[in-house]
Design a protein around this motif. Structure first.
Motif, PDB file in Angstrom:
ATOM      1  N   ARG A 116      38.793  30.534  34.703  1.00 56.74           N
ATOM      2  CA  ARG A 116      37.666  31.354  35.132  1.00 56.74           C
ATOM      3  C   ARG A 116      36.372  30.934  34.432  1.00 56.74           C
ATOM      4  NH1 ARG A 116      40.613  37.328  34.946  1.00 56.74           N
ATOM      5  NH2 ARG A 116      41.865  37.073  36.849  1.00 56.74           N
ATOM      6  N   TYR A 117      35.254  31.150  35.127  1.00 59.70           N
ATOM      7  CA  TYR A 117      33.945  30.814  34.590  1.00 59.70           C
ATOM      8  C   TYR A 117      33.799  31.384  33.171  1.00 59.70           C
ATOM      9  CZ  TYR A 117      28.832  30.830  34.124  1.00 59.70           C
ATOM     10  OH  TYR A 117      27.544  30.645  33.689  1.00 59.70           O
ATOM     11  N   PHE A 189      26.257  30.900  46.169  1.00 57.06           N
ATOM     12  CA  PHE A 189      27.236  31.825  46.730  1.00 57.06           C
ATOM     13  C   PHE A 189      27.282  33.162  45.978  1.00 57.06           C
ATOM     14  CE2 PHE A 189      29.207  28.791  43.896  1.00 57.06           C
ATOM     15  CZ  PHE A 189      29.975  29.562  43.028  1.00 57.06           C
ATOM     16  N   TYR A 190      26.157  33.551  45.410  1.00 54.96           N
ATOM     17  CA  TYR A 190      26.060  34.859  44.750  1.00 54.96           C
ATOM     18  C   TYR A 190      25.132  35.757  45.551  1.00 54.96           C
ATOM     19  CZ  TYR A 190      25.088  38.412  41.234  1.00 54.96           C
ATOM     20  OH  TYR A 190      24.958  39.611  40.564  1.00 54.96           O
ATOM     21  N   PRO A 191      25.490  37.004  45.841  1.00 53.33           N
ATOM     22  CA  PRO A 191      26.692  37.747  45.446  1.00 53.33           C
ATOM     23  C   PRO A 191      27.973  37.151  46.036  1.00 53.33           C
ATOM     24  CG  PRO A 191      24.972  39.227  46.267  1.00 53.33           C
ATOM     25  CD  PRO A 191      24.568  37.832  46.617  1.00 53.33           C
ATOM     26  N   TYR A 192      29.070  37.299  45.313  1.00 54.54           N
ATOM     27  CA  TYR A 192      30.335  36.689  45.700  1.00 54.54           C
ATOM     28  C   TYR A 192      30.918  37.416  46.911  1.00 54.54           C
ATOM     29  CZ  TYR A 192      29.451  35.247  40.962  1.00 54.54           C
ATOM     30  OH  TYR A 192      28.830  34.767  39.834  1.00 54.54           O
ATOM     31  N   THR A 197      35.904  33.240  44.884  1.00 51.10           N
ATOM     32  CA  THR A 197      34.719  33.338  44.027  1.00 51.10           C
ATOM     33  C   THR A 197      34.721  34.638  43.233  1.00 51.10           C
ATOM     34  OG1 THR A 197      33.424  34.219  45.886  1.00 51.10           O
ATOM     35  CG2 THR A 197      33.321  31.853  45.490  1.00 51.10           C
ATOM     36  N   GLU A 198      35.210  35.716  43.814  1.00 46.73           N
ATOM     37  CA  GLU A 198      35.289  36.980  43.082  1.00 46.73           C
ATOM     38  C   GLU A 198      36.266  36.860  41.915  1.00 46.73           C
ATOM     39  OE1 GLU A 198      34.667  40.529  41.586  1.00 46.73           O
ATOM     40  OE2 GLU A 198      33.493  39.718  43.249  1.00 46.73           O
ATOM     41  N   ALA A 199      37.406  36.182  42.171  1.00 46.16           N
ATOM     42  CA  ALA A 199      38.399  36.018  41.112  1.00 46.16           C
ATOM     43  C   ALA A 199      37.887  35.116  39.998  1.00 46.16           C
ATOM     44  CB  ALA A 199      39.688  35.450  41.689  1.00 46.16           C
ATOM     45  N   THR A 200      37.169  34.073  40.350  1.00 46.77           N
ATOM     46  CA  THR A 200      36.759  33.068  39.380  1.00 46.77           C
ATOM     47  C   THR A 200      35.481  33.442  38.647  1.00 46.77           C
ATOM     48  OG1 THR A 200      37.769  31.369  40.791  1.00 46.77           O
ATOM     49  CG2 THR A 200      36.287  30.606  39.068  1.00 46.77           C
ATOM     50  N   SER A 203      35.111  38.417  38.414  1.00 44.09           N
ATOM     51  CA  SER A 203      36.041  39.119  37.519  1.00 44.09           C
ATOM     52  C   SER A 203      35.645  39.018  36.058  1.00 44.09           C
ATOM     53  CB  SER A 203      37.456  38.547  37.699  1.00 44.09           C
ATOM     54  OG  SER A 203      37.495  37.179  37.323  1.00 44.09           O
ATOM     55  N   VAL A 204      34.777  38.061  35.718  1.00 45.53           N
ATOM     56  CA  VAL A 204      34.322  37.923  34.332  1.00 45.53           C
ATOM     57  C   VAL A 204      32.848  38.298  34.185  1.00 45.53           C
ATOM     58  CG1 VAL A 204      36.044  36.211  33.693  1.00 45.53           C
ATOM     59  CG2 VAL A 204      33.893  35.447  34.699  1.00 45.53           C
ATOM     60  N   GLY A 205      32.282  38.886  35.237  1.00 41.87           N
ATOM     61  CA  GLY A 205      30.914  39.372  35.151  1.00 41.87           C
ATOM     62  C   GLY A 205      29.833  38.319  35.283  1.00 41.87           C
ATOM     63  N   ALA A 206      30.176  37.136  35.804  1.00 41.60           N
ATOM     64  CA  ALA A 206      29.162  36.100  35.993  1.00 41.60           C
ATOM     65  C   ALA A 206      28.204  36.507  37.098  1.00 41.60           C
ATOM     66  CB  ALA A 206      29.832  34.768  36.338  1.00 41.60           C
ATOM     67  N   GLY A 207      26.935  36.161  36.935  1.00 43.24           N
ATOM     68  CA  GLY A 207      25.928  36.508  37.921  1.00 43.24           C
ATOM     69  C   GLY A 207      25.185  35.302  38.438  1.00 43.24           C
TER      70      GLY A 207
END
Length: 303
Positions: A116-117, A189-192, A197-200, A203-207
């Protein structure tokens, strides 16, 4: 009649096995097909090294037997939605470019929960650092490194090339990376909006900081972005958006869009027998040679 029936059964079984293999591990099948139907050459894997504790953190070095160094280096990263993939299955990409006078290093990175990122970026930068520190032992030029990747791998190389902190932290000088080739990459690709992309990232709060499009800068390495217009997995607008952002910032970005190409078309074009359409491969080779200032060998004239 019995013999004919047996042949039909074998054909059906073979087709079923191929279909299953393509579904479970398409890139391994692609690599096998390329090795079988492609022209013979002297390209071989000459070294494998670990870049971390995870089995996926590794680099595989390929080169042609008779080439003389120091040669420019292409470090290529596989796709797979940051959840699956193996550099070992991308030998077709190594053969495609090593035979043209490049050292090709296939890089791996942590996958799934462990990847994950920002783990995949740390691993990508670590692989590039290994190349910069060690590639002279295999005939490569540490000051002429190119980064390339397909899909998730294209994201990895774009992000580490555009956001300086990753390569700086890994100890790679800014001028060592001469260019970046992205094949069907997600860059904006943000917002996921997908499970991967949501999992990667989500899920860790990357923006927004995780997006290559938000790190466009004038002094970034030149980009070549290749995308199929019919790609429904990673929309071609990703490449358009990144190219526009880089150009607006004063940097260099080239694009190649394939009118009938899907998500895998840019990658498939590197393997035999699909190389028969040379559009993608020729454009990538021209980009590499131009940025590395590699001259085309003069062929001896026949009387």
């Amino acid at each position: 009649m019995l013999i004919a029936g047996s042949i039909i059964v074998l054909i059906i079984a073979g087709y079923g096995g191929l279909t299953l293999a393509l579904r479970n591990n398409p890139h391994a099948v692609l690599d096998t097909v390329d090795r079988i139907v492609g022209p013979s050459n002297s390209v071989a894997q000459v070294h494998e090294a670990s870049t971390g504790a995870d089995p996926q953190q590794r680099v595989l070095v390929h080169r042609a037997g008779k080439t003389e160094g120091p040669l420019p280096v292409l470090v290529f990263f596989h796709g797979g939605s940051w959840a699956h993939g193996d550099p070992q299955h991308y030998g077709f990409a190594a053969r495609s470019f090593a035979e043209e006078g490049f050292i090709v290093v296939l890089g791996g990175y942590r996958l799934g929960e462990r990847g994950r990122y920002p783990a995949m970026l740390e691993d990508t930068a670590a692989a590039v650092a290994w190349v910069h520190q060690n590639i002279t032992e295999h005939g490569g030029d540490p000051e002429r490194i190119f980064l390339g990747g397909h899909s998730a791998g294209a994201y990895n190389v774009a992000q580490v090339a555009l956001e300086p902190r990753w390569l700086e932290t890994a100890g790679v000088p800014s001028g060592a990376v001469r260019g970046v080739i992205g094949l069907a990459g997600p860059y904006d690709f943000y917002p996921y909006d997908s499970a991967s992309t949501e999992a990667t990232f989500g899920s860790v709060g990357a923006g927004a900081e995780s997006q290559p499009v938000n790190h466009a800068r004038a002094d970034a390495p030149p980009l070549l972005l290749v995308h199929g217009e019919q790609d429904t997995l990673v929309k071609p607008r990703n490449s358009r958006a990144l190219a526009a952002a880089v150009e607006d910032a004063g940097g260099q970005a080239e694009t190649l869009f394939l009118p009938d190409g899907d998500h895998n078309a840019p990658l498939l074009a590197l393997a035999n027998p699909w190389r028969r359409d040379p559009t993608v491969r020729n454009r990538v080779i021209a980009f590499l040679r131009d940025k590395a200032k590699v001259s085309v060998p003069v062929q001896p004239q026949t009387p």
